[in-house]
Design an enzyme around this catalytic site. Structure first.
Site, PDB file in Angstrom:
ATOM      1  N   ASN A   1       0.847  -1.191   0.000  1.00  0.00           N
ATOM      2  CA  ASN A   1       0.000   0.000   0.000  1.00  0.00           C
ATOM      3  C   ASN A   1       0.882   1.242   0.000  1.00  0.00           C
ATOM      4  O   ASN A   1       2.106   1.148   0.024  1.00  0.00           O
ATOM      5  CB  ASN A   1      -0.963  -0.028   1.201  1.00  0.00           C
ATOM      6  CG  ASN A   1      -0.223   0.010   2.523  1.00  0.00           C
ATOM      7  OD1 ASN A   1       0.444   0.974   2.841  1.00  0.00           O
ATOM      8  ND2 ASN A   1      -0.330  -1.080   3.288  1.00  0.00           N
ATOM      9  N   ARG A   2       0.261   2.410  -0.014  1.00  0.00           N
ATOM     10  CA  ARG A   2       0.986   3.674  -0.243  1.00  0.00           C
ATOM     11  C   ARG A   2       1.547   4.315   1.016  1.00  0.00           C
ATOM     12  O   ARG A   2       1.994   5.453   0.973  1.00  0.00           O
ATOM     13  CB  ARG A   2       0.060   4.683  -0.925  1.00  0.00           C
ATOM     14  CG  ARG A   2      -0.373   4.294  -2.307  1.00  0.00           C
ATOM     15  CD  ARG A   2      -1.148   5.424  -2.970  1.00  0.00           C
ATOM     16  NE  ARG A   2      -1.764   4.984  -4.207  1.00  0.00           N
ATOM     17  CZ  ARG A   2      -1.117   4.855  -5.362  1.00  0.00           C
ATOM     18  NH1 ARG A   2       0.180   5.133  -5.423  1.00  0.00           N
ATOM     19  NH2 ARG A   2      -1.759   4.449  -6.444  1.00  0.00           N
TER      20      ARG A   2
END
Ligand code: C5P
Length: 228
Positions: free
Chosen positions: A30-31
């Site tokens: 994820n970011r």
């Protein structure tokens, strides 16, 4: 720093994303940048705490004066957290993947003209809930984060109860949150600070300032070190 208000305390922090392997070369991620978690670890160390920072893969430099434990997956992160206990305070800032591949392929999956393989997912352990619900050796303060896109305070207060943690820092990660460039990966944050007593809206601030404000609340909640 030595002589700071958290001298003699052990503070455990999780930070960054997790990487969940699909095969030896592919993963789910994820970011999360790790900026908020790393800022908290750095602020705790400046306040004199012994700090263990369990971090997923990030591109940030290690904060000064912290004991770094680098991990990849959620399962690794849980094991590293459990190995680092006991702690006076545990702060769960990592963006842990909710799911991992149900079966990790031992060899690189090949195209070979076949149809795309199905990707079955299975749930990861909830590290925050696991530690918050411990009956023996629970840190005195267990603190989580909640990233919401709507009804921030109500959803986060429900999450605080469900996860069994003492405090939650909740932020609005929607595109409408008003922080230019967004919260994820950015340098600023706007949080609601939730306890059993209620919610406070903290003004928008740098992630370092949010970290320092959190450390000040921790110092106030723990009080002076008990002399054994
Ligand atoms: O459930 P949700 O991901 O929104 O909860 C966020 C909080 O729970 C964060 O503090 C995060 O670090 C923690 N968490 C965790 N392990 C998970 C999922 C979330 O520690 N598997």
């Amino acid at each position: 720093a030595a002589g700071g208000p958290l001298t003699g305390r052990h503070v455990l922090v999780t930070s960054g994303p997790t990487h969940e392997p699909i095969d030896p070369v592919r993963y789910i991620a994820n970011r999360s940048s790790g900026k908020q978690g790393h800022a908290i670890a750095a602020a705790a160390a400046r306040a004199g705490a012994r700090v263990t920072l369990v971090s997923g893969p990030v591109t940030l430099p290690d904060p000064p004066d912290v004991d770094m434990r680098r991990v990849e997956s959620a399962r690794d992160m849980l094991a590293a957290v459990e190995a680092a206990l006991p702690a006076d305070v545990a702060i769960f800032a990592a963006a842990v993947a909710d799911w991992r591949a149900a079966d990790e392929a031992p060899e690189k999956m090949k195209k070979d003209g076949n149809a795309p393989p199905p990707l079955a997912l299975t749930e990861n352990p909830d590290i925050l809930a696991t530690i918050a619900h411990r009956t023996g050796g629970r840190p005195r303060l267990v603190i989580g984060f909640a990233a919401e896109t709507q009804n921030v305070v109500a959803y986060a207060q429900a999450k605080r109860a469900r996860k069994g943690c003492d405090w939650i820092l909740a932020n609005d990660v929607s595109a409408q949150s008003g922080i230019p460039g967004g919260v994820m990966g950015g340098d600023t944050n706007e949080v609601h600070f939730l306890t059993a007593e209620g919610a406070e809206a903290w003004p928008p601030a740098s992630k370092t300032e949010v970290a320092e404000q959190l450390i000040a609340r921790i110092v106030a909640a723990l009080g002076p070190l008990e002399i054994q």
